[in-house]
Design an enzyme around this catalytic site. Sequence first.
Site, short mmCIF file in Angstrom:
data_model
loop_
_atom_site.label_atom_id
_atom_site.label_comp_id
_atom_site.label_asym_id
_atom_site.label_seq_id
_atom_site.Cartn_x
_atom_site.Cartn_y
_atom_site.Cartn_z
CB CYS A 132 -0.93 0.00 1.21
SG CYS A 132 -2.00 1.45 1.24
CB CYS A 135 -0.85 2.81 3.89
SG CYS A 135 -2.23 2.06 3.04
CG ASP A 136 2.92 1.25 4.34
OD1 ASP A 136 2.31 1.73 5.31
OD2 ASP A 136 2.84 0.06 4.00
#
Length: 308
Positions: A132, A135-136
């Site tokens: 992701c 997200c990261d």
Amino acid sequence: MIYDLIIVGGGPAGMAAGIYAARQKLNTLLITKDFGGQMARKAVAIENYPGFGEISGFELINKFAAHLKKFPVEILQDAVVRIKKTGQTFSIFTKNKKTIQAKAVIIASGADPRPLELPGEKKFIGKGVSYCTACDAPLFAGKKVAVVGGGNSGFEAAIALSKWSKKIYVLERGSKVRADQRNQEIAKKTGKIEIITDVVLKEVKGKNFVNSIVYQDKKRKNNITLSVEGIFVEIGSQPATSFVKGLVGFNKRDEIKISLETCQTKTPGLFAAGDVTIIPYKQIVIAAGQGTIAALSVSNYLSKQSEG
Ligand SMILES: Cc1cc2nc3c(=O)[nH]c(=O)nc-3n(C[C@H](O)[C@H](O)[C@H](O)COP(=O)(O)OP(=O)(O)OC[C@H]3O[C@@H](n4cnc5c(N)ncnc54)[C@H](O)[C@@H]3O)c2cc1C
């Protein structure tokens, strides 16, 4: 208590199904591992959802969720691990050991990122291996990273990472990348993205965290160790169907077979919508449309059940 309908999944298909089910006055429970599904993994803006010229995945999720929460749909954050049908009733078993019953079910569990299935990959999930980018990416500020996959998702991930990371390698197994021209041009302009083709991945390595990925150069046949602290996997997705085996048919891609008119599976009362199905175009607007078809079909199915 027996619900009229249980929806499995809180992505666009599940949330649209919830809105329509509530408007049909169905007593509905939506069970989901998370809200938003794949929209939450989208690293750059969504530019093709009608009505919103350009919107981030997170913003669009919040709009879907706020709309759903206007209606009396119960929501349970949990994972469905098994579905069973006895007579006319479905029993849904969850990871947190709940058993819940319903007269009809919509499976809208979408797709999970396809793993590389490399030695070392599982060990370093959350320690350098990510599925992701949205997200990261910030966790890799100033670091060298690799993105596996030279399609549009891989390029979009690399472009998003270029805001944070100092160097991004895009690793592609073919002799050419598959991303469209526009994404290739944007990637080039960042000055940070290097494309490596003809790659056969071998291993993810590290100590506590990832420190390299090993691949074979297909043409030269030699193994190369690329020093990176992050590996972003963008090689497509696989339908999330492990909990429903036996009740539905699958095509060769493991997608659930449905009637495209009603979203009905081979089991009466069990419907499926969105990316988990055989629908050929995996898009948010299509998933939402299929969720709608499924909810209206459930309403029809339950009316017929009560008549007859
Ligand atoms: C990187 C990327 C970029 C994309 N870009 C675009 C784009 O620009 N435009 C566009 O239209 N589409 C885009 N897509 C595709 C789009 O995101 C999907 O078509 C859409 O999200 C499918 O919706 P869905 O509801 O079917 O499934 P998903 O979005 O996958 O949602 C599935 C839901 O089910 C839940 N779930 C799964 N298993 C279980 C279980 N066992 N129990 C309970 N809950 C479960 C998940 O937690 C999730 O909430 C993109 C996808 C990706 C990965």
